[in-house]
Write a protein that holds these residues in place. Structure first.
Motif, PDB file in Angstrom:
ATOM      1  N   ALA A 279     -10.343 106.154  31.366  1.00 29.17           N
ATOM      2  CA  ALA A 279      -9.356 106.994  32.078  1.00 29.17           C
ATOM      3  C   ALA A 279      -7.932 106.592  31.716  1.00 29.17           C
ATOM      4  O   ALA A 279      -7.050 106.554  32.566  1.00 29.17           O
ATOM      5  N   SER A 280      -7.707 106.306  30.414  1.00 27.59           N
ATOM      6  CA  SER A 280      -6.420 105.769  29.983  1.00 27.59           C
ATOM      7  C   SER A 280      -5.880 106.438  28.722  1.00 27.59           C
ATOM      8  O   SER A 280      -5.067 105.843  28.004  1.00 27.59           O
ATOM      9  N   VAL A 281      -6.292 107.652  28.438  1.00 27.18           N
ATOM     10  CA  VAL A 281      -5.817 108.353  27.239  1.00 27.18           C
ATOM     11  C   VAL A 281      -4.346 108.708  27.422  1.00 27.18           C
ATOM     12  O   VAL A 281      -3.951 109.302  28.438  1.00 27.18           O
ATOM     13  N   ARG A 282      -3.523 108.352  26.440  1.00 30.85           N
ATOM     14  CA  ARG A 282      -2.082 108.563  26.562  1.00 30.85           C
ATOM     15  C   ARG A 282      -1.435 108.573  25.189  1.00 30.85           C
ATOM     16  O   ARG A 282      -2.000 108.044  24.219  1.00 30.85           O
ATOM     17  N   ASN A 283      -0.267 109.159  25.088  1.00 26.87           N
ATOM     18  CA  ASN A 283       0.516 109.184  23.856  1.00 26.87           C
ATOM     19  C   ASN A 283       1.804 108.401  24.063  1.00 26.87           C
ATOM     20  O   ASN A 283       2.568 108.664  24.999  1.00 26.87           O
ATOM     21  N   LEU A 284       2.034 107.457  23.173  1.00 30.76           N
ATOM     22  CA  LEU A 284       3.195 106.577  23.232  1.00 30.76           C
ATOM     23  C   LEU A 284       4.235 107.050  22.226  1.00 30.76           C
ATOM     24  O   LEU A 284       3.957 107.128  21.027  1.00 30.76           O
ATOM     25  N   TYR A 285       5.433 107.369  22.708  1.00 33.71           N
ATOM     26  CA  TYR A 285       6.526 107.827  21.862  1.00 33.71           C
ATOM     27  C   TYR A 285       7.572 106.712  21.775  1.00 33.71           C
ATOM     28  O   TYR A 285       8.236 106.399  22.765  1.00 33.71           O
ATOM     29  N   LYS A 286       7.698 106.117  20.603  1.00 37.34           N
ATOM     30  CA  LYS A 286       8.650 105.032  20.397  1.00 37.34           C
ATOM     31  C   LYS A 286       9.987 105.620  19.941  1.00 37.34           C
ATOM     32  O   LYS A 286      10.088 106.162  18.847  1.00 37.34           O
ATOM     33  N   TYR A 287      10.989 105.507  20.775  1.00 39.54           N
ATOM     34  CA  TYR A 287      12.327 105.998  20.420  1.00 39.54           C
ATOM     35  C   TYR A 287      13.131 104.900  19.732  1.00 39.54           C
ATOM     36  O   TYR A 287      13.627 105.072  18.630  1.00 39.54           O
ATOM     37  N   ALA A 288      13.287 103.784  20.392  1.00 42.20           N
ATOM     38  CA  ALA A 288      13.986 102.624  19.812  1.00 42.20           C
ATOM     39  C   ALA A 288      13.111 101.414  20.075  1.00 42.20           C
ATOM     40  O   ALA A 288      12.893 101.043  21.229  1.00 42.20           O
ATOM     41  N   TRP A 289      12.612 100.780  18.998  1.00 41.57           N
ATOM     42  CA  TRP A 289      11.617  99.735  19.207  1.00 41.57           C
ATOM     43  C   TRP A 289      11.703  98.606  18.173  1.00 41.57           C
ATOM     44  O   TRP A 289      10.776  97.836  18.001  1.00 41.57           O
ATOM     45  N   GLY A 290      12.855  98.498  17.516  1.00 45.34           N
ATOM     46  CA  GLY A 290      13.056  97.338  16.664  1.00 45.34           C
ATOM     47  C   GLY A 290      12.735  97.529  15.200  1.00 45.34           C
ATOM     48  O   GLY A 290      12.950  96.615  14.408  1.00 45.34           O
ATOM     49  N   ASN A 291      12.245  98.719  14.800  1.00 47.99           N
ATOM     50  CA  ASN A 291      11.918  98.951  13.400  1.00 47.99           C
ATOM     51  C   ASN A 291      12.785 100.056  12.805  1.00 47.99           C
ATOM     52  O   ASN A 291      13.756  99.776  12.109  1.00 47.99           O
ATOM     53  N   ASP A 292      12.434 101.310  13.069  1.00 51.00           N
ATOM     54  CA  ASP A 292      13.118 102.423  12.415  1.00 51.00           C
ATOM     55  C   ASP A 292      14.562 102.593  12.868  1.00 51.00           C
ATOM     56  O   ASP A 292      15.403 103.062  12.104  1.00 51.00           O
ATOM     57  N   LEU A 293      14.863 102.238  14.099  1.00 56.07           N
ATOM     58  CA  LEU A 293      16.202 102.428  14.657  1.00 56.07           C
ATOM     59  C   LEU A 293      16.808 101.070  14.978  1.00 56.07           C
ATOM     60  O   LEU A 293      16.242 100.285  15.742  1.00 56.07           O
ATOM     61  N   ALA A 294      17.963 100.776  14.384  1.00 52.61           N
ATOM     62  CA  ALA A 294      18.612  99.482  14.581  1.00 52.61           C
ATOM     63  C   ALA A 294      19.280  99.426  15.949  1.00 52.61           C
ATOM     64  O   ALA A 294      20.072 100.299  16.305  1.00 52.61           O
ATOM     65  N   THR A 295      18.944  98.403  16.731  1.00 49.86           N
ATOM     66  CA  THR A 295      19.609  98.118  17.998  1.00 49.86           C
ATOM     67  C   THR A 295      19.849  96.616  18.062  1.00 49.86           C
ATOM     68  O   THR A 295      19.205  95.831  17.355  1.00 49.86           O
TER      69      THR A 295
END
Length: 272
Positions: free
Chosen positions: A153-169
């Motif tokens: 009962a844990s199906v989900r979609n994770l959307y990574k906006y800023a996470w240390g790889n593609d986007l520099a923060t």
């Protein structure tokens, strides 16, 4: 309006009254039309807030009495996600249109203005030692990561906006996870981020639905009952997991010692 929350001991959670848990960890009133509300937590110096412009525009406040600066982003960077209908954000005068669940990363040193009659902007700011460019993050353009199982009962979609790889923060991470219809868990078994504080904002719940959010150290967990557009602050020593009574999504945001998304400690159910 900004509220200050102080760091707490994990042992205090084990014996806390329900009202104490809410006072320390639950953020209930971020979204008020025509206002900007926020909470400053001493855990990794995060600021979480909500801006609902209504018929006008709202500046991102400096809150000098808390942050000690003349401009909010003088020493910080910012993540924004629109949890309402279409609106726009002005960053140093440049206009960025945001539909429902669209995001925006804003680097250190910028001035921010919120607008949109039906928009509701959630934002998280974190201390930043360097400046990075502003980047628009369309929800439709982010490739989701499929997680969970139907059996669990844990199906989900994770959307990574800023996470240390593609986007520099400098250190801020944020994104959104959407729970599939028929599933309830946002994660189980949970995990720990020993080097980062994480905040969950629960969104897109029906008025009568709730999420039962679990927190505390493994082996001594407690829970909060969370409604739509309410947030929970999870210190580095606390697990974070929840189950909902209906469909929902949650915005996750983190900051701390690093921005390595995989820097976490997995737990087993036995450890709970």
């Amino acid at each position: 309006m900004i509220q200050v929350r102080y760091s707490t001991s994990p042992t205090s959670v084990e014996t806390a009254h329900a009202s104490d848990l809410s006072e320390n960890f639950l953020v209930e009133d971020l979204f008020e039309t025509g206002e900007v509300h926020a909470v400053y937590t001493h855990d990794d110096r995060l600021v979480v807030g909500g801006a609902v412009p209504g018929s006008g525009q709202l500046d991102l406040p400096a809150w000098t009495e808390v942050l000690g600066v003349d401009s909010h982003l003088q020493r910080r960077e910012l993540g924004i996600i629109n949890v309402g209908e279409s609106g726009h954000v002005l960053v140093d005068g440049e206009k960025f249109e945001l539909d429902h669940l669209d995001g925006l990363f804003v680097g250190r040193g910028c001035e921010v203005v919120f607008a949109g009659a039906d928009a509701a902007f959630y934002f998280v700011s974190a201390v930043a030692h360097v400046s990075h460019p502003t980047v628009a993050l369309s929800h439709a353009d982010v490739e989701p990561v499929a997680l969970g199982t139907t059996e669990g009962a844990s199906v989900r979609n994770l959307y990574k906006y800023a996470w240390g790889n593609d986007l520099a923060t400098a250190g801020l991470q944020f994104g959104i996870t959407v729970i599939s219809n028929g599933s309830v868990w946002n994660t189980m078994p949970p995990h720990l981020h020993d080097r980062r504080t994480e905040v969950y904002l629960y969104v897109d719940l029906a008025e009568d639905d709730r999420v039962f959010h679990f927190l505390g150290k493994p082996g001594a967990t407690r829970h909060l009952v969370v409604a739509n557009r309410q947030a929970v602050i999870s210190p580095p020593w606390s697990i974070h997991a929840g189950a909902g009574t209906g469909s929902y999504a949650f915005i996750w945001a983190m900051s701390g010692e690093n921005n390595e998304y995989t820097d976490l400690s997995l737990l087993s159910l036995e450890e709970l």
